[in-house]
Write a protein that holds these residues in place. Structure first.
Motif, PDB file in Angstrom:
ATOM      1  N   ILE A  30      95.810  53.759 127.437  1.00  0.00           N
ATOM      2  CA  ILE A  30      94.474  53.915 128.050  1.00  0.00           C
ATOM      3  C   ILE A  30      93.800  52.286 127.586  1.00  0.00           C
ATOM      4  O   ILE A  30      93.253  51.809 128.342  1.00  0.00           O
ATOM      5  N   SER A  31      94.201  52.038 126.342  1.00  0.00           N
ATOM      6  CA  SER A  31      93.666  50.776 125.899  1.00  0.00           C
ATOM      7  C   SER A  31      94.515  50.023 125.038  1.00  0.00           C
ATOM      8  O   SER A  31      94.491  50.195 123.644  1.00  0.00           O
ATOM      9  N   PRO A  32      95.546  49.323 125.496  1.00  0.00           N
ATOM     10  CA  PRO A  32      96.366  48.426 124.599  1.00  0.00           C
ATOM     11  C   PRO A  32      95.853  47.481 123.866  1.00  0.00           C
ATOM     12  O   PRO A  32      94.669  46.869 124.159  1.00  0.00           O
ATOM     13  N   ILE A  33      96.393  47.008 122.805  1.00  0.00           N
ATOM     14  CA  ILE A  33      95.475  46.020 121.968  1.00  0.00           C
ATOM     15  C   ILE A  33      95.685  44.539 122.437  1.00  0.00           C
ATOM     16  O   ILE A  33      96.640  44.330 123.033  1.00  0.00           O
ATOM     17  N   PHE A  74      86.769  50.050 117.256  1.00  0.00           N
ATOM     18  CA  PHE A  74      86.820  50.322 118.463  1.00  0.00           C
ATOM     19  C   PHE A  74      86.100  49.614 119.600  1.00  0.00           C
ATOM     20  O   PHE A  74      86.889  49.257 120.546  1.00  0.00           O
ATOM     21  N   LEU A  75      84.974  49.261 119.279  1.00  0.00           N
ATOM     22  CA  LEU A  75      84.349  48.066 120.196  1.00  0.00           C
ATOM     23  C   LEU A  75      85.031  46.817 120.237  1.00  0.00           C
ATOM     24  O   LEU A  75      85.220  46.067 121.325  1.00  0.00           O
ATOM     25  N   THR A  76      85.661  46.257 119.017  1.00  0.00           N
ATOM     26  CA  THR A  76      86.432  45.034 118.930  1.00  0.00           C
ATOM     27  C   THR A  76      87.586  45.256 119.767  1.00  0.00           C
ATOM     28  O   THR A  76      88.020  44.066 120.677  1.00  0.00           O
ATOM     29  N   PHE A  80      93.393  52.192 120.711  1.00  0.00           N
ATOM     30  CA  PHE A  80      94.740  52.297 119.977  1.00  0.00           C
ATOM     31  C   PHE A  80      94.637  51.538 118.617  1.00  0.00           C
ATOM     32  O   PHE A  80      95.015  52.220 117.553  1.00  0.00           O
ATOM     33  N   TYR A  81      93.862  50.525 118.487  1.00  0.00           N
ATOM     34  CA  TYR A  81      93.640  49.954 117.168  1.00  0.00           C
ATOM     35  C   TYR A  81      92.757  50.691 116.269  1.00  0.00           C
ATOM     36  O   TYR A  81      93.125  51.044 115.219  1.00  0.00           O
ATOM     37  N   GLU A  82      91.647  51.362 116.956  1.00  0.00           N
ATOM     38  CA  GLU A  82      90.743  52.440 116.054  1.00  0.00           C
ATOM     39  C   GLU A  82      91.507  53.539 115.660  1.00  0.00           C
ATOM     40  O   GLU A  82      91.231  53.987 114.552  1.00  0.00           O
ATOM     41  N   MET A  83      92.572  54.047 116.497  1.00  0.00           N
ATOM     42  CA  MET A  83      93.434  55.143 115.985  1.00  0.00           C
ATOM     43  C   MET A  83      94.339  54.797 114.814  1.00  0.00           C
ATOM     44  O   MET A  83      94.593  55.604 113.824  1.00  0.00           O
ATOM     45  N   ILE A  84      94.933  53.527 114.888  1.00  0.00           N
ATOM     46  CA  ILE A  84      95.766  53.126 113.861  1.00  0.00           C
ATOM     47  C   ILE A  84      94.690  52.992 112.459  1.00  0.00           C
ATOM     48  O   ILE A  84      95.481  53.327 111.323  1.00  0.00           O
TER      49      ILE A  84
END
Length: 569
Positions: A30-33, A74-76, A80-84
Protein backbone atom coordinates in the motif's frame (compact mmCIF):
# COMPACT_ATOMS: atom_id res chain seq x y z
CA UNK A 1 -8.72 -10.40 36.55
CA UNK A 2 -8.81 -13.97 35.26
CA UNK A 3 -5.68 -15.94 34.41
CA UNK A 4 -4.89 -16.47 30.72
CA UNK A 5 -4.96 -20.20 29.97
CA UNK A 6 -2.21 -21.91 28.02
CA UNK A 7 -4.45 -22.67 24.97
CA UNK A 8 -5.30 -18.97 24.71
CA UNK A 9 -1.61 -18.08 24.85
CA UNK A 10 -0.88 -20.51 22.01
CA UNK A 11 -3.70 -19.01 19.93
CA UNK A 12 -2.25 -15.52 20.46
CA UNK A 13 1.20 -16.62 19.26
CA UNK A 14 -0.23 -18.42 16.21
CA UNK A 15 -2.29 -15.35 15.31
CA UNK A 16 0.82 -13.19 15.60
CA UNK A 17 2.84 -15.50 13.34
CA UNK A 18 0.12 -15.12 10.70
CA UNK A 19 -0.76 -11.43 11.12
CA UNK A 20 2.73 -9.96 11.56
CA UNK A 21 4.34 -10.91 8.21
CA UNK A 22 1.03 -10.56 6.36
CA UNK A 23 0.44 -7.09 7.78
CA UNK A 24 3.95 -5.92 6.87
CA UNK A 25 3.54 -7.23 3.33
CA UNK A 26 0.18 -5.50 2.84
CA UNK A 27 1.49 -2.25 4.31
CA UNK A 28 4.52 -2.31 2.04
CA UNK A 29 2.33 -2.84 -1.00
CA UNK A 30 0.00 0.00 0.00
CA UNK A 31 2.70 2.45 1.04
CA UNK A 32 6.31 1.46 0.36
CA UNK A 33 8.91 3.56 2.16
CA UNK A 34 10.09 6.51 0.06
CA UNK A 35 13.61 7.85 0.21
CA UNK A 36 14.37 8.13 3.91
CA UNK A 37 16.27 10.83 5.73
CA UNK A 38 17.75 8.44 8.28
CA UNK A 39 18.28 11.27 10.74
CA UNK A 40 14.55 12.03 10.73
CA UNK A 41 13.61 8.34 10.78
CA UNK A 42 15.87 7.57 13.74
CA UNK A 43 14.91 10.74 15.64
CA UNK A 44 11.21 9.78 15.37
CA UNK A 45 11.94 6.27 16.65
CA UNK A 46 14.04 7.64 19.52
CA UNK A 47 11.34 10.15 20.49
CA UNK A 48 8.64 7.46 20.37
CA UNK A 49 10.67 5.03 22.50
CA UNK A 50 11.42 7.69 25.15
CA UNK A 51 7.76 8.79 25.24
CA UNK A 52 6.61 5.19 25.65
CA UNK A 53 8.96 4.74 28.58
CA UNK A 54 7.73 7.89 30.34
CA UNK A 55 3.98 7.53 30.91
CA UNK A 56 2.21 9.40 33.69
CA UNK A 57 -0.68 8.42 35.91
CA UNK A 58 -3.90 10.31 36.53
CA UNK A 59 -5.99 8.68 39.26
CA UNK A 60 -5.87 4.98 38.28
CA UNK A 61 -5.09 5.56 34.59
CA UNK A 62 -1.65 5.12 33.04
CA UNK A 63 -1.43 7.43 30.05
CA UNK A 64 1.01 6.65 27.17
CA UNK A 65 0.90 9.62 24.79
CA UNK A 66 2.65 8.37 21.64
CA UNK A 67 -0.02 8.59 18.94
CA UNK A 68 1.02 12.16 18.00
CA UNK A 69 4.47 10.76 17.10
CA UNK A 70 3.15 7.89 15.01
CA UNK A 71 0.81 10.38 13.24
CA UNK A 72 3.84 12.48 12.25
CA UNK A 73 5.69 9.31 11.17
CA UNK A 74 2.69 8.15 9.10
CA UNK A 75 2.28 11.54 7.36
CA UNK A 76 6.02 11.76 6.69
CA UNK A 77 6.95 8.25 5.53
CA UNK A 78 3.68 6.34 5.14
CA UNK A 79 2.03 3.26 6.59
CA UNK A 80 4.90 0.75 6.39
CA UNK A 81 7.31 3.00 8.33
CA UNK A 82 4.63 3.88 10.91
CA UNK A 83 3.94 0.16 11.41
CA UNK A 84 7.65 -0.57 12.01
CA UNK A 85 7.85 2.35 14.45
CA UNK A 86 4.84 1.12 16.43
CA UNK A 87 6.28 -2.39 16.68
CA UNK A 88 9.53 -0.92 18.03
CA UNK A 89 7.59 1.22 20.54
CA UNK A 90 5.92 -1.92 21.86
CA UNK A 91 9.20 -3.05 23.47
CA UNK A 92 9.57 -0.15 25.97
CA UNK A 93 5.81 -0.19 26.54
CA UNK A 94 5.96 -3.80 27.72
CA UNK A 95 9.14 -3.24 29.73
CA UNK A 96 7.50 -0.25 31.44
CA UNK A 97 4.43 -2.40 32.15
CA UNK A 98 6.70 -4.92 33.96
CA UNK A 99 6.18 -7.87 31.61
CA UNK A 100 7.30 -11.28 32.93
CA UNK A 101 7.59 -14.77 31.46
CA UNK A 102 4.11 -15.45 32.81
CA UNK A 103 2.70 -12.42 30.98
CA UNK A 104 4.80 -12.79 27.82
CA UNK A 105 1.57 -13.44 25.91
CA UNK A 106 1.06 -9.67 25.98
CA UNK A 107 3.69 -9.29 23.25
CA UNK A 108 1.75 -11.21 20.54
CA UNK A 109 -1.51 -9.72 21.86
CA UNK A 110 -0.31 -6.12 21.55
CA UNK A 111 1.85 -6.63 18.48
CA UNK A 112 -1.10 -8.11 16.58
CA UNK A 113 -3.33 -5.31 17.86
CA UNK A 114 -0.89 -2.56 16.73
CA UNK A 115 -0.51 -4.24 13.35
CA UNK A 116 -4.26 -4.54 12.68
CA UNK A 117 -5.06 -1.04 13.99
CA UNK A 118 -2.30 0.57 11.91
CA UNK A 119 -3.62 -1.21 8.80
CA UNK A 120 -7.20 -0.15 9.53
CA UNK A 121 -6.36 3.49 10.28
CA UNK A 122 -3.96 3.78 7.33
CA UNK A 123 -6.35 2.23 4.80
CA UNK A 124 -9.21 4.52 5.94
CA UNK A 125 -6.91 7.55 5.73
CA UNK A 126 -5.82 6.64 2.20
CA UNK A 127 -9.41 5.91 1.16
CA UNK A 128 -10.36 9.55 1.88
CA UNK A 129 -7.94 10.62 -0.83
CA UNK A 130 -6.66 13.47 1.37
CA UNK A 131 -2.98 14.40 1.25
CA UNK A 132 -0.89 17.31 2.31
CA UNK A 133 -1.64 19.02 -1.01
CA UNK A 134 -5.38 19.06 -0.33
CA UNK A 135 -5.17 21.84 2.20
CA UNK A 136 -4.41 22.27 5.84
CA UNK A 137 -7.92 21.80 7.27
CA UNK A 138 -8.57 18.74 5.15
CA UNK A 139 -5.40 17.20 6.58
CA UNK A 140 -6.49 18.16 10.11
CA UNK A 141 -9.83 16.39 9.56
CA UNK A 142 -8.19 13.26 8.13
CA UNK A 143 -5.61 13.22 10.95
CA UNK A 144 -8.36 13.46 13.58
CA UNK A 145 -10.09 10.46 12.01
CA UNK A 146 -6.77 8.60 11.90
CA UNK A 147 -6.07 9.25 15.61
CA UNK A 148 -9.64 8.42 16.63
CA UNK A 149 -9.55 5.11 14.78
CA UNK A 150 -6.33 4.22 16.57
CA UNK A 151 -7.73 4.82 20.04
CA UNK A 152 -11.22 3.43 19.34
CA UNK A 153 -9.98 0.27 17.62
CA UNK A 154 -7.48 -0.25 20.43
CA UNK A 155 -10.32 0.07 22.94
CA UNK A 156 -12.64 -2.35 21.09
CA UNK A 157 -9.84 -4.90 20.56
CA UNK A 158 -8.87 -5.04 24.26
CA UNK A 159 -12.50 -4.97 25.43
CA UNK A 160 -13.39 -7.88 23.13
CA UNK A 161 -10.34 -9.90 24.18
CA UNK A 162 -11.19 -9.45 27.88
CA UNK A 163 -14.78 -10.49 27.29
CA UNK A 164 -13.63 -13.61 25.44
CA UNK A 165 -11.46 -14.73 28.36
CA UNK A 166 -14.15 -13.91 30.94
CA UNK A 167 -13.07 -10.52 32.31
CA UNK A 168 -16.15 -8.32 32.46
CA UNK A 169 -15.34 -4.62 32.38
CA UNK A 170 -17.66 -1.75 31.41
CA UNK A 171 -17.19 -0.60 27.82
CA UNK A 172 -16.77 3.02 28.91
CA UNK A 173 -15.24 4.07 32.22
CA UNK A 174 -13.69 7.27 33.55
CA UNK A 175 -10.24 5.85 32.74
CA UNK A 176 -11.31 5.14 29.14
CA UNK A 177 -12.68 8.64 28.66
CA UNK A 178 -9.46 10.14 30.00
CA UNK A 179 -7.43 8.03 27.56
CA UNK A 180 -9.60 9.23 24.64
CA UNK A 181 -9.26 12.88 25.67
CA UNK A 182 -5.47 12.73 26.16
CA UNK A 183 -4.93 10.96 22.82
CA UNK A 184 -7.16 13.30 20.80
CA UNK A 185 -5.59 16.39 22.38
CA UNK A 186 -2.17 15.15 21.28
CA UNK A 187 -3.15 15.31 17.57
CA UNK A 188 -2.12 18.99 17.06
CA UNK A 189 1.38 18.09 18.29
CA UNK A 190 1.57 15.37 15.63
CA UNK A 191 0.60 17.79 12.86
CA UNK A 192 3.02 20.42 14.16
CA UNK A 193 5.83 17.83 14.21
CA UNK A 194 4.99 16.77 10.64
CA UNK A 195 5.20 20.34 9.31
CA UNK A 196 8.36 21.11 11.31
CA UNK A 197 10.06 17.97 9.98
CA UNK A 198 9.45 19.23 6.46
CA UNK A 199 10.89 22.63 7.35
CA UNK A 200 13.82 21.99 9.71
CA UNK A 201 14.40 18.23 9.51
CA UNK A 202 15.39 16.12 12.53
CA UNK A 203 15.78 19.24 14.72
CA UNK A 204 11.96 19.27 14.83
CA UNK A 205 11.99 16.28 17.19
CA UNK A 206 14.09 18.35 19.60
CA UNK A 207 11.98 21.51 19.21
CA UNK A 208 8.76 19.66 20.03
CA UNK A 209 10.05 16.53 21.75
CA UNK A 210 12.04 18.17 24.56
CA UNK A 211 9.19 20.47 25.72
CA UNK A 212 6.71 17.62 25.44
CA UNK A 213 8.89 15.22 27.46
CA UNK A 214 9.58 17.97 30.00
CA UNK A 215 5.86 18.50 30.51
CA UNK A 216 5.39 14.73 30.83
CA UNK A 217 8.08 14.52 33.52
CA UNK A 218 6.57 17.48 35.40
CA UNK A 219 3.14 15.85 35.26
CA UNK A 220 4.66 12.60 36.58
CA UNK A 221 6.29 14.43 39.50
CA UNK A 222 3.13 16.41 40.19
CA UNK A 223 1.00 13.27 40.12
CA UNK A 224 3.40 11.50 42.50
CA UNK A 225 3.23 14.34 45.02
CA UNK A 226 -0.53 14.53 44.53
CA UNK A 227 -0.81 10.80 45.20
CA UNK A 228 1.27 11.13 48.38
CA UNK A 229 -1.00 13.96 49.57
CA UNK A 230 -4.12 11.96 48.71
CA UNK A 231 -2.78 8.87 50.50
CA UNK A 232 -1.94 10.98 53.56
CA UNK A 233 -5.45 12.41 53.57
CA UNK A 234 -6.91 8.91 53.24
CA UNK A 235 -4.72 7.60 56.07
CA UNK A 236 -5.87 10.40 58.37
CA UNK A 237 -9.50 9.58 57.56
CA UNK A 238 -8.90 5.87 58.14
CA UNK A 239 -7.18 6.70 61.44
CA UNK A 240 -10.23 8.60 62.69
CA UNK A 241 -12.51 5.75 61.65
CA UNK A 242 -10.30 3.24 63.49
CA UNK A 243 -10.38 5.16 66.76
CA UNK A 244 -14.20 5.20 66.61
CA UNK A 245 -14.36 1.39 66.80
CA UNK A 246 -14.59 -0.19 70.26
CA UNK A 247 -14.28 -3.84 69.28
CA UNK A 248 -10.90 -5.38 68.38
CA UNK A 249 -12.31 -7.50 65.52
CA UNK A 250 -14.10 -4.46 64.06
CA UNK A 251 -10.85 -2.48 64.24
CA UNK A 252 -8.93 -5.23 62.41
CA UNK A 253 -11.67 -5.68 59.79
CA UNK A 254 -11.81 -1.94 59.05
CA UNK A 255 -8.01 -1.66 58.89
CA UNK A 256 -7.53 -4.57 56.46
CA UNK A 257 -10.44 -3.44 54.24
CA UNK A 258 -9.21 0.15 54.01
CA UNK A 259 -5.62 -1.01 53.46
CA UNK A 260 -6.74 -3.02 50.43
CA UNK A 261 -8.37 0.14 49.02
CA UNK A 262 -5.18 2.12 49.55
CA UNK A 263 -2.67 -0.39 48.16
CA UNK A 264 -2.58 -3.22 45.56
CA UNK A 265 -2.71 -6.07 48.11
CA UNK A 266 -3.14 -9.81 47.69
CA UNK A 267 -2.02 -10.86 51.19
CA UNK A 268 -2.28 -9.14 54.58
CA UNK A 269 -1.02 -10.50 57.90
CA UNK A 270 -1.22 -8.80 61.30
CA UNK A 271 0.85 -10.45 64.03
CA UNK A 272 0.54 -9.59 67.73
CA UNK A 273 3.51 -9.57 70.12
CA UNK A 274 3.06 -12.11 72.93
CA UNK A 275 5.48 -10.83 75.56
CA UNK A 276 5.04 -13.87 77.84
CA UNK A 277 6.11 -16.36 75.17
CA UNK A 278 8.33 -13.86 73.32
CA UNK A 279 6.77 -14.61 69.93
CA UNK A 280 4.48 -13.17 67.26
CA UNK A 281 0.96 -14.64 67.19
CA UNK A 282 -1.18 -14.27 64.06
CA UNK A 283 -4.19 -11.99 64.65
CA UNK A 284 -5.55 -11.56 61.13
CA UNK A 285 -4.82 -13.39 57.86
CA UNK A 286 -6.26 -12.17 54.55
CA UNK A 287 -5.31 -14.06 51.40
CA UNK A 288 -6.70 -13.12 47.96
CA UNK A 289 -9.46 -11.11 49.60
CA UNK A 290 -10.60 -13.99 51.87
CA UNK A 291 -10.32 -14.20 55.65
CA UNK A 292 -8.34 -17.34 56.52
CA UNK A 293 -7.85 -19.16 59.84
CA UNK A 294 -5.03 -18.06 62.15
CA UNK A 295 -3.48 -21.53 62.25
CA UNK A 296 0.06 -20.55 61.26
CA UNK A 297 2.99 -21.20 63.56
CA UNK A 298 4.17 -18.37 65.86
CA UNK A 299 7.24 -16.37 64.81
CA UNK A 300 10.25 -15.80 67.05
CA UNK A 301 12.03 -12.47 67.30
CA UNK A 302 14.59 -12.15 64.50
CA UNK A 303 13.07 -15.00 62.44
CA UNK A 304 11.98 -14.23 58.90
CA UNK A 305 10.86 -10.81 57.69
CA UNK A 306 8.23 -10.10 60.37
CA UNK A 307 10.54 -11.36 63.13
CA UNK A 308 13.33 -9.03 61.96
CA UNK A 309 10.98 -6.05 61.81
CA UNK A 310 9.87 -6.86 65.36
CA UNK A 311 13.48 -7.14 66.49
CA UNK A 312 14.78 -3.97 64.85
CA UNK A 313 11.64 -1.83 64.92
CA UNK A 314 12.44 -0.79 61.33
CA UNK A 315 10.16 -1.25 58.31
CA UNK A 316 11.26 -3.35 55.31
CA UNK A 317 10.27 -3.00 51.64
CA UNK A 318 10.97 -5.56 48.90
CA UNK A 319 9.70 -5.20 45.34
CA UNK A 320 11.05 -8.45 43.88
CA UNK A 321 11.08 -12.02 45.15
CA UNK A 322 14.82 -12.37 44.62
CA UNK A 323 15.38 -9.55 47.14
CA UNK A 324 13.59 -11.29 50.04
CA UNK A 325 13.64 -15.02 49.24
CA UNK A 326 16.66 -15.67 51.48
CA UNK A 327 15.09 -13.73 54.37
CA UNK A 328 12.04 -15.98 54.65
CA UNK A 329 11.57 -18.60 57.34
CA UNK A 330 8.33 -20.59 57.65
CA UNK A 331 5.10 -20.05 55.75
CA UNK A 332 4.76 -17.63 52.84
CA UNK A 333 2.72 -18.07 49.61
CA UNK A 334 4.85 -18.94 46.58
CA UNK A 335 3.30 -16.38 44.21
CA UNK A 336 4.28 -13.31 46.25
CA UNK A 337 6.63 -10.80 44.62
CA UNK A 338 6.43 -7.50 46.57
CA UNK A 339 6.46 -7.32 50.38
CA UNK A 340 6.12 -4.39 52.76
CA UNK A 341 6.49 -5.05 56.49
CA UNK A 342 5.98 -2.37 59.15
CA UNK A 343 6.18 -2.43 62.97
CA UNK A 344 3.00 -1.42 64.81
CA UNK A 345 4.30 0.67 67.69
CA UNK A 346 2.86 2.30 70.78
CA UNK A 347 5.03 4.50 73.01
CA UNK A 348 8.04 3.60 70.82
CA UNK A 349 7.57 -0.09 71.58
CA UNK A 350 6.60 -2.65 68.94
CA UNK A 351 3.31 -4.29 69.95
CA UNK A 352 2.47 -5.95 66.62
CA UNK A 353 3.72 -6.30 63.03
CA UNK A 354 1.97 -5.74 59.69
CA UNK A 355 3.14 -7.74 56.66
CA UNK A 356 1.43 -6.91 53.36
CA UNK A 357 2.25 -8.49 50.00
CA UNK A 358 1.38 -8.40 46.30
CA UNK A 359 1.76 -10.85 43.44
CA UNK A 360 3.13 -8.01 41.29
CA UNK A 361 6.70 -6.77 41.15
CA UNK A 362 7.33 -3.16 42.22
CA UNK A 363 3.82 -2.96 43.65
CA UNK A 364 4.65 -0.59 46.51
CA UNK A 365 6.10 2.92 46.26
CA UNK A 366 8.58 4.02 48.91
CA UNK A 367 6.15 6.71 50.09
CA UNK A 368 3.87 3.93 51.36
CA UNK A 369 6.34 3.19 54.16
CA UNK A 370 5.59 6.54 55.76
CA UNK A 371 1.85 6.16 55.09
CA UNK A 372 1.77 2.71 56.68
CA UNK A 373 3.75 3.84 59.71
CA UNK A 374 1.12 6.54 60.31
CA UNK A 375 -1.73 4.06 59.81
CA UNK A 376 -0.09 1.50 62.08
CA UNK A 377 0.25 4.06 64.87
CA UNK A 378 -3.50 4.69 64.55
CA UNK A 379 -4.08 0.92 64.58
CA UNK A 380 -2.03 0.46 67.76
CA UNK A 381 -4.02 3.17 69.56
CA UNK A 382 -7.36 1.87 68.25
CA UNK A 383 -6.61 -1.72 69.31
CA UNK A 384 -5.53 -0.61 72.78
CA UNK A 385 -8.65 1.53 73.18
CA UNK A 386 -10.86 -1.34 71.99
CA UNK A 387 -9.17 -3.81 74.34
CA UNK A 388 -9.52 -1.41 77.28
CA UNK A 389 -13.17 -0.85 76.43
CA UNK A 390 -13.89 -4.58 76.09
CA UNK A 391 -12.05 -5.24 79.35
CA UNK A 392 -14.15 -2.61 81.12
CA UNK A 393 -17.34 -3.95 79.55
CA UNK A 394 -16.43 -7.45 80.69
CA UNK A 395 -15.81 -6.18 84.20
CA UNK A 396 -19.15 -4.39 84.23
CA UNK A 397 -20.95 -7.51 82.94
CA UNK A 398 -19.21 -10.16 85.02
CA UNK A 399 -19.13 -11.20 88.62
CA UNK A 400 -15.59 -10.53 89.86
CA UNK A 401 -15.56 -13.68 92.03
CA UNK A 402 -17.02 -16.37 89.74
CA UNK A 403 -16.46 -14.90 86.27
CA UNK A 404 -20.14 -15.54 85.45
CA UNK A 405 -22.43 -12.77 84.21
CA UNK A 406 -23.76 -10.47 86.92
CA UNK A 407 -27.46 -9.88 87.56
CA UNK A 408 -27.51 -6.51 85.77
CA UNK A 409 -26.35 -8.08 82.50
CA UNK A 410 -28.67 -11.07 83.03
CA UNK A 411 -31.65 -8.75 83.52
CA UNK A 412 -30.88 -6.98 80.21
CA UNK A 413 -30.64 -10.30 78.36
CA UNK A 414 -33.86 -11.54 79.96
CA UNK A 415 -35.68 -8.49 78.56
CA UNK A 416 -34.10 -9.00 75.13
CA UNK A 417 -35.02 -12.68 74.98
CA UNK A 418 -38.55 -11.95 76.13
CA UNK A 419 -38.89 -9.50 73.26
CA UNK A 420 -37.77 -12.21 70.85
CA UNK A 421 -40.36 -14.56 72.35
CA UNK A 422 -43.12 -11.97 71.92
CA UNK A 423 -42.06 -11.40 68.29
CA UNK A 424 -42.45 -15.11 67.58
CA UNK A 425 -38.75 -15.69 66.95
CA UNK A 426 -38.73 -18.61 69.42
CA UNK A 427 -41.38 -20.85 70.98
CA UNK A 428 -40.42 -20.87 74.66
CA UNK A 429 -38.17 -19.19 77.21
CA UNK A 430 -37.28 -21.03 80.42
CA UNK A 431 -35.41 -20.06 83.56
CA UNK A 432 -33.59 -22.07 86.24
CA UNK A 433 -32.93 -20.57 89.67
CA UNK A 434 -30.42 -22.46 91.80
CA UNK A 435 -29.53 -22.06 95.49
CA UNK A 436 -26.83 -23.88 97.46
CA UNK A 437 -28.24 -25.82 100.38
CA UNK A 438 -26.92 -24.87 103.83
CA UNK A 439 -24.28 -22.54 102.41
CA UNK A 440 -24.12 -20.50 105.65
CA UNK A 441 -22.93 -23.61 107.41
CA UNK A 442 -19.93 -23.78 105.03
CA UNK A 443 -18.93 -20.20 105.85
CA UNK A 444 -19.35 -20.76 109.60
CA UNK A 445 -17.41 -24.04 109.57
CA UNK A 446 -14.60 -23.37 107.11
CA UNK A 447 -14.43 -19.56 106.71
CA UNK A 448 -15.79 -17.08 104.20
CA UNK A 449 -12.85 -17.43 101.81
CA UNK A 450 -13.46 -21.17 101.70
CA UNK A 451 -17.06 -20.37 100.83
CA UNK A 452 -15.79 -18.17 97.99
CA UNK A 453 -13.64 -21.06 96.74
CA UNK A 454 -16.72 -23.26 96.67
CA UNK A 455 -18.69 -20.63 94.70
CA UNK A 456 -15.91 -20.44 92.12
CA UNK A 457 -15.77 -24.22 91.74
CA UNK A 458 -19.53 -24.41 91.44
CA UNK A 459 -19.50 -21.74 88.70
CA UNK A 460 -17.05 -23.92 86.76
CA UNK A 461 -19.34 -26.94 87.11
CA UNK A 462 -22.32 -24.95 85.84
CA UNK A 463 -20.36 -23.85 82.76
CA UNK A 464 -19.22 -27.42 82.05
CA UNK A 465 -22.72 -28.86 82.50
CA UNK A 466 -24.96 -26.23 80.87
CA UNK A 467 -22.71 -23.55 79.37
CA UNK A 468 -23.64 -24.45 75.78
CA UNK A 469 -27.36 -24.36 76.46
CA UNK A 470 -27.84 -21.48 78.85
CA UNK A 471 -26.74 -17.99 79.76
CA UNK A 472 -25.46 -18.38 83.34
CA UNK A 473 -25.31 -15.57 85.90
CA UNK A 474 -24.71 -15.16 89.60
CA UNK A 475 -28.03 -13.97 91.02
CA UNK A 476 -26.59 -12.94 94.36
CA UNK A 477 -24.91 -14.60 97.36
CA UNK A 478 -25.13 -18.36 96.84
CA UNK A 479 -27.84 -18.15 94.17
CA UNK A 480 -27.33 -18.69 90.45
CA UNK A 481 -29.69 -18.24 87.51
CA UNK A 482 -29.71 -19.87 84.05
CA UNK A 483 -31.62 -18.44 81.07
CA UNK A 484 -32.55 -21.06 78.43
CA UNK A 485 -33.72 -19.66 75.10
CA UNK A 486 -36.15 -21.74 73.05
CA UNK A 487 -36.30 -24.44 75.74
CA UNK A 488 -39.59 -25.81 77.08
CA UNK A 489 -40.28 -26.34 80.78
CA UNK A 490 -39.68 -30.08 80.37
CA UNK A 491 -36.29 -29.47 78.69
CA UNK A 492 -35.32 -26.98 81.40
CA UNK A 493 -36.37 -29.45 84.11
CA UNK A 494 -34.16 -32.10 82.50
CA UNK A 495 -31.18 -29.72 82.43
CA UNK A 496 -31.87 -28.75 86.06
CA UNK A 497 -31.90 -32.40 87.11
CA UNK A 498 -28.62 -32.97 85.30
CA UNK A 499 -27.04 -30.01 87.15
CA UNK A 500 -28.41 -31.22 90.50
CA UNK A 501 -26.98 -34.72 90.02
CA UNK A 502 -23.56 -33.45 88.90
CA UNK A 503 -23.27 -31.21 91.97
CA UNK A 504 -24.50 -33.91 94.36
CA UNK A 505 -21.87 -36.35 93.08
CA UNK A 506 -19.01 -33.85 93.03
CA UNK A 507 -16.50 -33.43 95.82
CA UNK A 508 -15.53 -29.79 96.35
CA UNK A 509 -11.96 -29.05 97.43
CA UNK A 510 -11.67 -26.12 99.85
CA UNK A 511 -9.11 -24.93 102.35
CA UNK A 512 -10.20 -25.20 105.97
CA UNK A 513 -9.24 -21.67 107.01
CA UNK A 514 -10.63 -22.05 110.56
CA UNK A 515 -8.55 -25.16 111.43
CA UNK A 516 -5.12 -24.98 112.98
CA UNK A 517 -3.28 -26.44 109.96
CA UNK A 518 -5.57 -24.90 107.31
CA UNK A 519 -5.62 -28.23 105.48
CA UNK A 520 -7.33 -28.96 102.16
CA UNK A 521 -10.70 -30.55 102.76
CA UNK A 522 -13.16 -32.27 100.44
CA UNK A 523 -16.85 -31.71 101.07
CA UNK A 524 -20.13 -32.58 99.36
CA UNK A 525 -22.83 -30.04 98.60
CA UNK A 526 -26.35 -30.11 97.23
CA UNK A 527 -28.49 -27.50 95.53
CA UNK A 528 -32.20 -26.75 95.27
CA UNK A 529 -33.54 -25.72 91.87
CA UNK A 530 -36.68 -23.95 90.69
CA UNK A 531 -37.84 -23.97 87.05
CA UNK A 532 -40.36 -21.72 85.29
CA UNK A 533 -41.20 -21.15 81.63
CA UNK A 534 -42.94 -18.70 79.35
CA UNK A 535 -45.47 -18.47 77.79
CA UNK A 536 -46.70 -21.55 79.71
CA UNK A 537 -46.41 -19.96 83.17
CA UNK A 538 -46.43 -16.22 82.50
CA UNK A 539 -46.27 -13.52 79.87
CA UNK A 540 -43.99 -11.24 81.93
CA UNK A 541 -40.21 -11.34 82.27
CA UNK A 542 -40.38 -10.20 85.90
CA UNK A 543 -42.98 -12.83 86.77
CA UNK A 544 -40.88 -15.53 85.08
CA UNK A 545 -38.13 -14.87 87.62
CA UNK A 546 -40.64 -14.73 90.50
CA UNK A 547 -42.22 -18.00 89.44
CA UNK A 548 -38.83 -19.75 89.35
CA UNK A 549 -38.07 -18.29 92.80
CA UNK A 550 -41.42 -19.59 94.12
CA UNK A 551 -40.74 -23.04 92.70
CA UNK A 552 -37.26 -23.02 94.30
CA UNK A 553 -38.40 -22.22 97.84
CA UNK A 554 -41.86 -23.80 98.01
CA UNK A 555 -41.27 -26.76 95.68
CA UNK A 556 -37.63 -27.61 96.56
CA UNK A 557 -36.39 -25.98 99.80
CA UNK A 558 -39.53 -26.59 101.85
CA UNK A 559 -39.79 -30.18 100.64
CA UNK A 560 -36.37 -31.31 101.83
CA UNK A 561 -33.83 -29.58 99.51
CA UNK A 562 -31.62 -31.25 96.84
CA UNK A 563 -34.61 -31.23 94.49
CA UNK A 564 -35.69 -29.78 91.14
CA UNK A 565 -39.15 -28.20 91.33
CA UNK A 566 -41.17 -26.73 88.46
CA UNK A 567 -43.62 -23.90 88.87
CA UNK A 568 -47.28 -24.81 88.86
CA UNK A 569 -50.15 -22.35 89.04
Amino acid sequence: MKEITMPVKWVLWIMWLIVFPTGLLIAYQISPIPDLDWRIALSLILLAVISAYLPFKVDHSTIFIIHWINLAAFLTYGLFYEMILMQLVLIPLLIRSKITLKTLYRFPLNSTMFMLISLLAGMIFYSTGIGSADGFWALVFASAIYIFIHIFANHVYLFSFNRLIGNKYPFFSSDTKLDYAATMLSMPFGLALYYLLQSVGPAATLLLGIPFLAVTIILRLYNTSEKVNNDLAKSAKIGHQLTERLNVNEVLDLFTNKLADLMPLDYTYILDVNTKKNELILLRRIENGQLESNNLSPVRKGEGISGKVWGTGEALLFNKKKDWIEEVEGYIPSDIESIICVPIQRNKRTVAVLLAASKKKNAFGTHLLAILEILCSYLAIAMQNARNYQRNVKRSERCALTGLYNFRYFDEQLSNEFSRLEQGRMNALSLILLDIDHFKKVNDTYGHQSGNDLLQELAGLLIETAGREALIARYGGEEFVLLLSDKTKEEAQSIGEKIRAVIENHQFEIQHDLSQNREITKINMTVSIGVASSPEDTDSAKNLLRNADRALYIGAKQKGRNKVAVYSK
